[in-house]
Motif scaffolding. Structure first.
Motif, PDB file in Angstrom:
ATOM      1  N   GLU A  42       0.839  -1.202   0.000  1.00 46.54           N
ATOM      2  CA  GLU A  42       0.000   0.000   0.000  1.00 46.54           C
ATOM      3  C   GLU A  42       0.875   1.254   0.000  1.00 46.54           C
ATOM      4  OE1 GLU A  42      -3.243  -0.150  -0.151  1.00 46.54           O
ATOM      5  OE2 GLU A  42      -3.498  -2.305   0.134  1.00 46.54           O
ATOM      6  N   GLU A  43       1.934   1.240   0.804  1.00 38.07           N
ATOM      7  CA  GLU A  43       2.808   2.394   0.943  1.00 38.07           C
ATOM      8  C   GLU A  43       4.000   2.349  -0.015  1.00 38.07           C
ATOM      9  OE1 GLU A  43       2.139   4.887   2.874  1.00 38.07           O
ATOM     10  OE2 GLU A  43       0.386   3.989   3.860  1.00 38.07           O
ATOM     11  N   LYS A  44       4.149   1.221  -0.723  1.00 40.58           N
ATOM     12  CA  LYS A  44       5.308   1.007  -1.597  1.00 40.58           C
ATOM     13  C   LYS A  44       6.613   1.239  -0.820  1.00 40.58           C
ATOM     14  CE  LYS A  44       2.941   1.993  -5.946  1.00 40.58           C
ATOM     15  NZ  LYS A  44       2.753   0.549  -6.194  1.00 40.58           N
ATOM     16  N   ALA A  45       6.691   0.535   0.303  1.00 38.67           N
ATOM     17  CA  ALA A  45       7.835   0.668   1.202  1.00 38.67           C
ATOM     18  C   ALA A  45       8.189  -0.700   1.755  1.00 38.67           C
ATOM     19  CB  ALA A  45       7.507   1.633   2.337  1.00 38.67           C
ATOM     20  N   TYR A  46       9.419  -0.816   2.267  1.00 37.75           N
ATOM     21  CA  TYR A  46       9.820  -2.083   2.873  1.00 37.75           C
ATOM     22  C   TYR A  46      10.737  -1.844   4.066  1.00 37.75           C
ATOM     23  CZ  TYR A  46      14.388  -1.744   0.502  1.00 37.75           C
ATOM     24  OH  TYR A  46      15.634  -1.342   0.074  1.00 37.75           O
ATOM     25  N   TYR A  47      10.800  -2.852   4.937  1.00 39.04           N
ATOM     26  CA  TYR A  47      11.606  -2.808   6.149  1.00 39.04           C
ATOM     27  C   TYR A  47      12.482  -4.057   6.188  1.00 39.04           C
ATOM     28  CZ  TYR A  47       7.858   0.414   7.600  1.00 39.04           C
ATOM     29  OH  TYR A  47       6.945   1.434   7.662  1.00 39.04           O
ATOM     30  N   GLU A  48      13.717  -3.898   6.597  1.00 37.22           N
ATOM     31  CA  GLU A  48      14.623  -5.038   6.776  1.00 37.22           C
ATOM     32  C   GLU A  48      15.008  -5.132   8.246  1.00 37.22           C
ATOM     33  OE1 GLU A  48      17.264  -6.010   2.986  1.00 37.22           O
ATOM     34  OE2 GLU A  48      17.584  -3.940   3.653  1.00 37.22           O
ATOM     35  N   THR A  49      14.950  -6.326   8.819  1.00 39.68           N
ATOM     36  CA  THR A  49      15.305  -6.507  10.220  1.00 39.68           C
ATOM     37  C   THR A  49      16.233  -7.702  10.360  1.00 39.68           C
ATOM     38  OG1 THR A  49      13.479  -8.002  10.794  1.00 39.68           O
ATOM     39  CG2 THR A  49      13.029  -5.645  10.858  1.00 39.68           C
ATOM     40  N   GLU A  50      17.066  -7.655  11.393  1.00 38.36           N
ATOM     41  CA  GLU A  50      17.980  -8.763  11.668  1.00 38.36           C
ATOM     42  C   GLU A  50      17.264  -9.917  12.354  1.00 38.36           C
ATOM     43  OE1 GLU A  50      21.200  -9.146  10.776  1.00 38.36           O
ATOM     44  OE2 GLU A  50      20.973  -7.293   9.633  1.00 38.36           O
ATOM     45  N   GLY A  51      16.155  -9.630  12.987  1.00 36.96           N
ATOM     46  CA  GLY A  51      15.358 -10.659  13.648  1.00 36.96           C
ATOM     47  C   GLY A  51      13.932 -10.613  13.137  1.00 36.96           C
ATOM     48  N   LEU A  52      13.079 -11.437  13.702  1.00 35.90           N
ATOM     49  CA  LEU A  52      11.696 -11.516  13.259  1.00 35.90           C
ATOM     50  C   LEU A  52      10.849 -10.524  14.044  1.00 35.90           C
ATOM     51  CD1 LEU A  52      11.319 -15.385  12.932  1.00 35.90           C
ATOM     52  CD2 LEU A  52      12.046 -13.730  11.217  1.00 35.90           C
ATOM     53  N   MET A  53      10.719  -9.305  13.520  1.00 37.94           N
ATOM     54  CA  MET A  53       9.957  -8.271  14.205  1.00 37.94           C
ATOM     55  C   MET A  53       8.516  -8.191  13.716  1.00 37.94           C
ATOM     56  SD  MET A  53      12.746  -5.194  14.612  1.00 37.94           S
ATOM     57  CE  MET A  53      11.699  -4.350  15.808  1.00 37.94           C
ATOM     58  N   PHE A  54       8.259  -8.528  12.465  1.00 39.74           N
ATOM     59  CA  PHE A  54       6.916  -8.464  11.917  1.00 39.74           C
ATOM     60  C   PHE A  54       6.201  -9.812  12.001  1.00 39.74           C
ATOM     61  CE2 PHE A  54       9.053  -4.855  10.155  1.00 39.74           C
ATOM     62  CZ  PHE A  54       8.079  -3.873  10.077  1.00 39.74           C
ATOM     63  N   LYS A 106      10.684  -2.889  -7.677  1.00 44.37           N
ATOM     64  CA  LYS A 106      11.338  -1.645  -8.087  1.00 44.37           C
ATOM     65  C   LYS A 106      10.513  -0.451  -7.638  1.00 44.37           C
ATOM     66  CE  LYS A 106      13.834  -3.445 -12.123  1.00 44.37           C
ATOM     67  NZ  LYS A 106      14.035  -3.327 -13.578  1.00 44.37           N
ATOM     68  N   GLY A 107      11.215   0.591  -7.205  1.00 46.76           N
ATOM     69  CA  GLY A 107      10.541   1.817  -6.804  1.00 46.76           C
ATOM     70  C   GLY A 107      10.100   1.858  -5.360  1.00 46.76           C
ATOM     71  N   TYR A 108      10.255   0.740  -4.631  1.00 52.11           N
ATOM     72  CA  TYR A 108       9.836   0.720  -3.230  1.00 52.11           C
ATOM     73  C   TYR A 108      10.938   1.354  -2.372  1.00 52.11           C
ATOM     74  CZ  TYR A 108       5.703  -2.228  -3.885  1.00 52.11           C
ATOM     75  OH  TYR A 108       4.479  -2.715  -4.240  1.00 52.11           O
ATOM     76  N   LYS A 109      10.526   2.133  -1.386  1.00 53.62           N
ATOM     77  CA  LYS A 109      11.466   2.870  -0.547  1.00 53.62           C
ATOM     78  C   LYS A 109      11.773   2.104   0.736  1.00 53.62           C
ATOM     79  CE  LYS A 109      12.096   7.360   1.716  1.00 53.62           C
ATOM     80  NZ  LYS A 109      11.464   8.683   2.031  1.00 53.62           N
ATOM     81  N   LYS A 110      13.058   2.046   1.091  1.00 51.18           N
ATOM     82  CA  LYS A 110      13.444   1.395   2.330  1.00 51.18           C
ATOM     83  C   LYS A 110      13.149   2.320   3.508  1.00 51.18           C
ATOM     84  CE  LYS A 110      17.246  -1.016   4.616  1.00 51.18           C
ATOM     85  NZ  LYS A 110      18.657  -1.482   4.496  1.00 51.18           N
ATOM     86  N   MET A 111      12.474   1.774   4.523  1.00 54.99           N
ATOM     87  CA  MET A 111      12.105   2.546   5.701  1.00 54.99           C
ATOM     88  C   MET A 111      12.863   2.041   6.922  1.00 54.99           C
ATOM     89  SD  MET A 111       9.880   4.566   4.292  1.00 54.99           S
ATOM     90  CE  MET A 111       9.047   5.315   5.693  1.00 54.99           C
TER      91      MET A 111
END
Length: 335
Positions: free
Chosen positions: A222-234, A328-333
């Motif tokens: 929906e937001e065209k965004a993504y998150y990367e984590t070292e552990g399982l946060m989501f 493509k085009g998704y922003k890292k948050m």
């Protein structure tokens, strides 16, 4: 996992800044029942990565615990009650503070303050006593998935259905929550002396988990965004695949896994296991013998099914590595 919704505890995630992805009431998932130990001073410093302090409560009257950030800091404070627990996350800029009210009349037994990054000073007015942490029980290593398939997913929360898709390629998998527009789902959790409700917002969301490295990517379409984590946060909130492993691995002092032999789900032979809190059945999981991957999980409240998550139409096929790429085009948050 009632995505980590279980019958014993809830965790408020107010400090994660995940408002784009989730909307949670005061009490939210994922239980953190951890063995505790504790020490006494008015001011206690804590610095470094993955550091934690264990405290017991030494007061008959309500008091405040104030966390003062000496650098940019992230962490959480866990409250351990007699029959359940929950936690608050904090994220502070340098010089920032966070205040937490402790009321002994609510039977809070223990406090655990964990620091992920930075340095903090904990002002607890001498009302907390630090004690020695008990050793964690040994846990068998989690087997890595193997093979390659595509399947549909059906998540049934007391008749509220959320559909999705899963792609497995050995130790990496992608779970797509496919929702026609946003909507809220109410989830109820019942403990021995407490009943809580939480509301989560579901929408088009992808979670990619690397079981070998433990890393996770959450993609908000929906937001065209993504998150990367070292552990399982989501995953504790949105990914029922991981609930069983998180609870049995992280909270092995309180949760026990009991083998229930073999049982087929459809035509697929599976190992059946129960997750127990004492004599209370929390969750049953069926793990495919062939893929070493869960194909069904069921969560219980007061002995009754509350949530069921199951794979349907499993098709063994090759999965292209590009399926795990960020669009493509998704922003890292940042969290």
């Amino acid at each position: 996992m009632e995505i980590l919704f279980n019958k014993v505890a809830q965790i408020p995630w107010e400090g994660l800044r995940m408002k784009r992805i989730c909307k949670i009431s005061t009490f939210v998932i994922i239980l953190f029942i951890i063995n505790v130990s504790f020490a006494s001073e008015t001011y206690t410093p804590l610095s470094g990565k993955n550091e934690k302090l264990h405290f017991s409560v030494k007061s008959d009257a309500p008091f405040d615990v104030v966390i003062k950030s000496e650098t940019f800091s992230k962490g959480e404070i866990n409250y351990i009650f007699e029959n359940f627990d929950y936690s608050n996350n904090f994220q502070l800029e340098k010089g920032g503070t966070a205040s937490y009210r402790i009321n002994p009349a609510e039977n809070v037994k223990e406090i655990i303050i964990k620091l992920s990054d930075g340095a903090i000073l904990i002002d607890h007015g001498g009302k907390l006593v630090k004690v020695t942490e008990k050793p964690q029980a040994k846990v068998q290593p989690e087997p890595l998935p193997t093979g390659s398939f595509i399947a549909d997913t059906v998540w049934d929360i007391k008749g509220d259905i959320v559909k999705g898709k899963i792609y497995l390629k050995d130790h990496i998998y992608r779970y797509d929550m496919i929702v026609n527009g946003k909507r809220d789902i109410k989830i109820e959790s019942v403990g021995t002396h407490v009943t809580t409700q939480q509301t989560i917002e579901v929408k088009n969301l992808t979670i990619i988990v690397n079981k070998k490295t433990g890393k996770e990517i959450a993609i908000d379409h929906e937001e065209k965004a993504y998150y990367e984590t070292e552990g399982l946060m989501f995953s504790p909130l949105y990914n029922p695949f991981e609930a069983f492993y998180i609870m049995s691995r992280m909270f092995s002092e309180h949760y026990k896994v009991e083998d229930r032999g073999s049982e087929n789900i459809g035509q697929m032979p599976c190992d059946k296991k129960d997750l127990m809190f004492g004599k209370i059945l929390i969750q049953t999981i069926w793990i495919s013998k062939k893929y070493r991957f869960p194909v069904k999980t069921t969560n219980y409240i007061e002995g009754k099914e509350h949530m069921v998550f199951e794979l349907k139409n499993i098709k063994e096929t090759s999965v292209h590595p590009k399926i795990f790429d960020i669009p493509k085009g998704y922003k890292k948050m940042k969290l």
